[in-house]
Design a protein around this motif. Structure first.
Motif, PDB file in Angstrom:
ATOM      1  N   ILE A  17       0.830  -1.214   0.000  1.00 35.30           N
ATOM      2  CA  ILE A  17       0.000   0.000   0.000  1.00 35.30           C
ATOM      3  C   ILE A  17       0.863   1.263   0.000  1.00 35.30           C
ATOM      4  N   MET A  18       1.772   1.373   0.959  1.00 33.74           N
ATOM      5  CA  MET A  18       2.546   2.604   1.081  1.00 33.74           C
ATOM      6  C   MET A  18       3.597   2.754  -0.022  1.00 33.74           C
ATOM      7  N   PRO A  19       4.293   1.680  -0.463  1.00 31.14           N
ATOM      8  CA  PRO A  19       5.186   1.855  -1.608  1.00 31.14           C
ATOM      9  C   PRO A  19       4.484   2.451  -2.831  1.00 31.14           C
ATOM     10  N   ILE A  20       3.259   2.008  -3.106  1.00 32.80           N
ATOM     11  CA  ILE A  20       2.527   2.582  -4.239  1.00 32.80           C
ATOM     12  C   ILE A  20       2.224   4.048  -3.980  1.00 32.80           C
ATOM     13  N   ARG A  68       4.373  -5.187 -18.262  1.00 35.35           N
ATOM     14  CA  ARG A  68       3.489  -6.197 -18.835  1.00 35.35           C
ATOM     15  C   ARG A  68       2.658  -6.847 -17.738  1.00 35.35           C
ATOM     16  N   LEU A  69       1.368  -6.859 -17.955  1.00 38.90           N
ATOM     17  CA  LEU A  69       0.457  -7.368 -16.922  1.00 38.90           C
ATOM     18  C   LEU A  69       0.688  -8.850 -16.655  1.00 38.90           C
ATOM     19  N   LEU A  70       0.851  -9.658 -17.695  1.00 40.33           N
ATOM     20  CA  LEU A  70       1.016 -11.099 -17.494  1.00 40.33           C
ATOM     21  C   LEU A  70       2.290 -11.394 -16.707  1.00 40.33           C
ATOM     22  N   THR A  71       3.395 -10.746 -17.086  1.00 39.19           N
ATOM     23  CA  THR A  71       4.671 -10.998 -16.414  1.00 39.19           C
ATOM     24  C   THR A  71       4.633 -10.575 -14.956  1.00 39.19           C
ATOM     25  N   TRP A  72       4.250  -9.328 -14.721  1.00 41.03           N
ATOM     26  CA  TRP A  72       4.241  -8.809 -13.353  1.00 41.03           C
ATOM     27  C   TRP A  72       3.126  -9.453 -12.535  1.00 41.03           C
ATOM     28  N   GLY A  73       1.982  -9.738 -13.169  1.00 43.08           N
ATOM     29  CA  GLY A  73       0.875 -10.357 -12.447  1.00 43.08           C
ATOM     30  C   GLY A  73       1.221 -11.746 -11.944  1.00 43.08           C
ATOM     31  N   LEU A  74       1.844 -12.569 -12.805  1.00 47.93           N
ATOM     32  CA  LEU A  74       2.254 -13.900 -12.380  1.00 47.93           C
ATOM     33  C   LEU A  74       3.315 -13.836 -11.284  1.00 47.93           C
ATOM     34  N   ALA A  75       4.274 -12.913 -11.465  1.00 50.02           N
ATOM     35  CA  ALA A  75       5.320 -12.763 -10.451  1.00 50.02           C
ATOM     36  C   ALA A  75       4.723 -12.352  -9.105  1.00 50.02           C
ATOM     37  N   ALA A  76       3.761 -11.433  -9.137  1.00 52.89           N
ATOM     38  CA  ALA A  76       3.129 -10.975  -7.898  1.00 52.89           C
ATOM     39  C   ALA A  76       2.332 -12.095  -7.246  1.00 52.89           C
ATOM     40  N   LEU A  77       1.639 -12.894  -8.048  1.00 58.66           N
ATOM     41  CA  LEU A  77       0.853 -13.996  -7.498  1.00 58.66           C
ATOM     42  C   LEU A  77       1.760 -15.030  -6.832  1.00 58.66           C
ATOM     43  N   ILE A  78       2.856 -15.360  -7.492  1.00 60.72           N
ATOM     44  CA  ILE A  78       3.818 -16.306  -6.914  1.00 60.72           C
ATOM     45  C   ILE A  78       4.394 -15.758  -5.611  1.00 60.72           C
ATOM     46  N   THR A  97       6.813  -6.585  -7.063  1.00 58.79           N
ATOM     47  CA  THR A  97       5.968  -7.261  -8.045  1.00 58.79           C
ATOM     48  C   THR A  97       4.502  -6.847  -7.902  1.00 58.79           C
ATOM     49  N   ALA A  98       4.019  -6.699  -6.672  1.00 60.25           N
ATOM     50  CA  ALA A  98       2.637  -6.275  -6.465  1.00 60.25           C
ATOM     51  C   ALA A  98       2.429  -4.847  -6.958  1.00 60.25           C
ATOM     52  N   THR A  99       3.398  -3.980  -6.693  1.00 58.65           N
ATOM     53  CA  THR A  99       3.298  -2.586  -7.143  1.00 58.65           C
ATOM     54  C   THR A  99       3.175  -2.504  -8.658  1.00 58.65           C
ATOM     55  N   PHE A 100       4.058  -3.178  -9.362  1.00 57.23           N
ATOM     56  CA  PHE A 100       4.042  -3.074 -10.824  1.00 57.23           C
ATOM     57  C   PHE A 100       2.935  -3.912 -11.453  1.00 57.23           C
ATOM     58  N   ALA A 101       2.481  -4.961 -10.777  1.00 56.43           N
ATOM     59  CA  ALA A 101       1.311  -5.691 -11.269  1.00 56.43           C
ATOM     60  C   ALA A 101       0.075  -4.795 -11.225  1.00 56.43           C
ATOM     61  N   ARG A 107      -3.759  -0.972 -18.071  1.00 54.92           N
ATOM     62  CA  ARG A 107      -4.436  -1.775 -19.097  1.00 54.92           C
ATOM     63  C   ARG A 107      -5.950  -1.563 -19.090  1.00 54.92           C
ATOM     64  N   PHE A 108      -6.551  -1.525 -17.911  1.00 55.33           N
ATOM     65  CA  PHE A 108      -8.012  -1.572 -17.845  1.00 55.33           C
ATOM     66  C   PHE A 108      -8.667  -0.328 -17.235  1.00 55.33           C
ATOM     67  N   PHE A 109      -7.913   0.501 -16.533  1.00 57.28           N
ATOM     68  CA  PHE A 109      -8.539   1.600 -15.810  1.00 57.28           C
ATOM     69  C   PHE A 109      -7.893   2.948 -16.114  1.00 57.28           C
ATOM     70  N   ASP A 110      -7.378   3.113 -17.315  1.00 60.84           N
ATOM     71  CA  ASP A 110      -6.836   4.408 -17.741  1.00 60.84           C
ATOM     72  C   ASP A 110      -7.982   5.241 -18.276  1.00 60.84           C
TER      73      ASP A 110
END
Length: 386
Positions: A64-67, A246-256, A292-296, A303-306
């Motif tokens: 939360i705070m890093p973002i 990239r959403l897929l790259t950062w999203g998978l990394a954040a999930l892991i 990873t969570a920040t960039f995901a 991608r979806f909320f601009d």
């Protein structure tokens, strides 16, 4: 492309991400009352608890705070270059310094007092508590610690601007971070976390002469994210033609990293006298999950909320006010339902929804119109005296 041209491109998704993070902060603070930890320093502890909220708090607290600091670092140089140091600080005096001081003096004491009010049939006299308790062992700054630390980071940014204004004003070609950049950033933030964790508990808060409330273990990490925001602005990240995560790259990394971090945190760090090697792993998993969570989330929102749609626009416009007042709404609602024996999920979701809606309505239809009226009257008085 010049930095001036980049600055004219409104980065709506970062505004929307900040609004989302503040709403997440609201439900995060509601969830604090439902953990199994019996947090004696928290405002209102509900009679019902669940282990889910332990995990929710542990993971949400990481990013939360890093973002928040990254977004602040991204937008601050734009204002500094446009208005200069004097104009920049005139703006920050009204928007950061005065609210920070006002929040600490008048609202944070009520937040601290609620820990007694919500637990005792006959709580202590408030004025006595304010004089002897708040300015003693129970001092805190509630959520306003963020404003104090942000003001300090703005000061660092201003000094850097005064030393080397060319860095901020000179145009740069858009650049993509090299392969080593994010691993190096992770190691830097992990190293700072680990070194300070050798001397302070990882969740400790320290009162610095009543001026700042800081988490020592995360202080350098937060500064790094603020600096990362400045660096991202300087290199035109998140703009057309600039670096786009990239959403897929950062999203998978954040999930892991979410599962790795939670498994490690619960297994190795929720015990007294954490071994040094366990602190190494905690520092690395915290830093890696934070990044990873920040960039995901940045990738998701880009991608979806601009969007400049009405609801996003109003949420973004009122996000700061919601941040400022949300504890004033959470605490009385929490006290009202504290001892109600109803389904915990119904209670938590209900409190969260009511809090978010009330905060938005108060910000949109009460506080913002009153502040706008005050500004208009001040402008009229200035014109009359001129």
């Amino acid at each position: 492309m010049s930095l001036q041209a980049v600055n004219r491109q409104r980065v709506y998704f970062l505004d929307n991400l900040k609004a989302f993070i503040i709403l997440l902060m609201v439900v995060f603070h509601v969830a604090m009352g439902y953990t199994t930890w019996d947090l004696k320093w928290w405002t209102v502890n509900d009679i019902q608890t669940h282990g889910f909220f332990d995990l929710f708090i542990l993971e949400t607290d990481v990013y939360i705070m890093p973002i928040m600091f990254l977004v602040a670092g991204y937008f601050a140089p734009m204002v500094l270059v446009k208005k200069g140091a004097t104009g920049f600080w005139q703006d920050k005096l009204k928007r950061i310094i005065v609210p920070w001081v006002g929040g600490v003096l008048f609202i944070a004491p009520l937040v601290a007092y609620s820990t007694f009010y919500s637990r005792m049939d006959t709580p202590p006299n408030y004025l006595s508590f304010y004089r002897d308790g708040f300015w003693g062992p129970y001092y805190q700054q509630a959520q306003y610690w963020f404003l104090g630390l942000l003001a300090l980071f703005f000061l660092v940014l201003t000094i850097a601007y005064q030393i080397n204004p060319a860095y901020f004003k000179k145009s740069l070609q858009m650049s993509t971070p090299p392969l080593w950049f994010f691993p190096a950033f992770t190691l830097l933030t992990a190293a700072s976390f680990f070194i300070i964790n050798l001397f302070f508990w990882n969740d400790a808060w320290v009162n610095v002469k009543y001026l700042f409330m800081i988490q020592p273990v995360r202080l350098v990490l937060h500064l790094c994210y603020f600096g990362l925001g400045v660096y991202a602005w300087k290199h035109s990240w998140f703009t057309a033609g600039g670096y786009t995560p990239r959403l897929l790259t950062w999203g998978l990394a954040a999930l892991i990293m979410l599962f790795v971090f939670l498994a490690y945190r619960v297994t190795f760090t929720l015990i007294p006298n954490v071994p040094v090697l366990a602190k190494v792993g905690h520092a690395f998993t915290h830093a890696a999950f934070s990044l990873t969570a920040t960039f995901a989330l940045i990738a998701l929102f880009q991608r979806f909320f601009d969007s400049n749609a009405y609801l996003w626009r109003r949420l973004a416009a009122n996000s700061y006010t919601i941040f400022f007042i949300h504890q004033c709404v959470i605490i009385p609602i929490g006290c009202t339902v504290q001892k109600m024996a109803i389904n915990i999920w119904v209670k938590y979701i209900g409190v969260s929804l009511v809090t978010v809606i009330l905060c938005f309505l108060l910000a949109e239809y009460v506080i913002t119109p009153v502040l706008s009226l005050g500004k208009r009257n001040q402008h009229k008085n200035t014109q009359i005296h001129a």
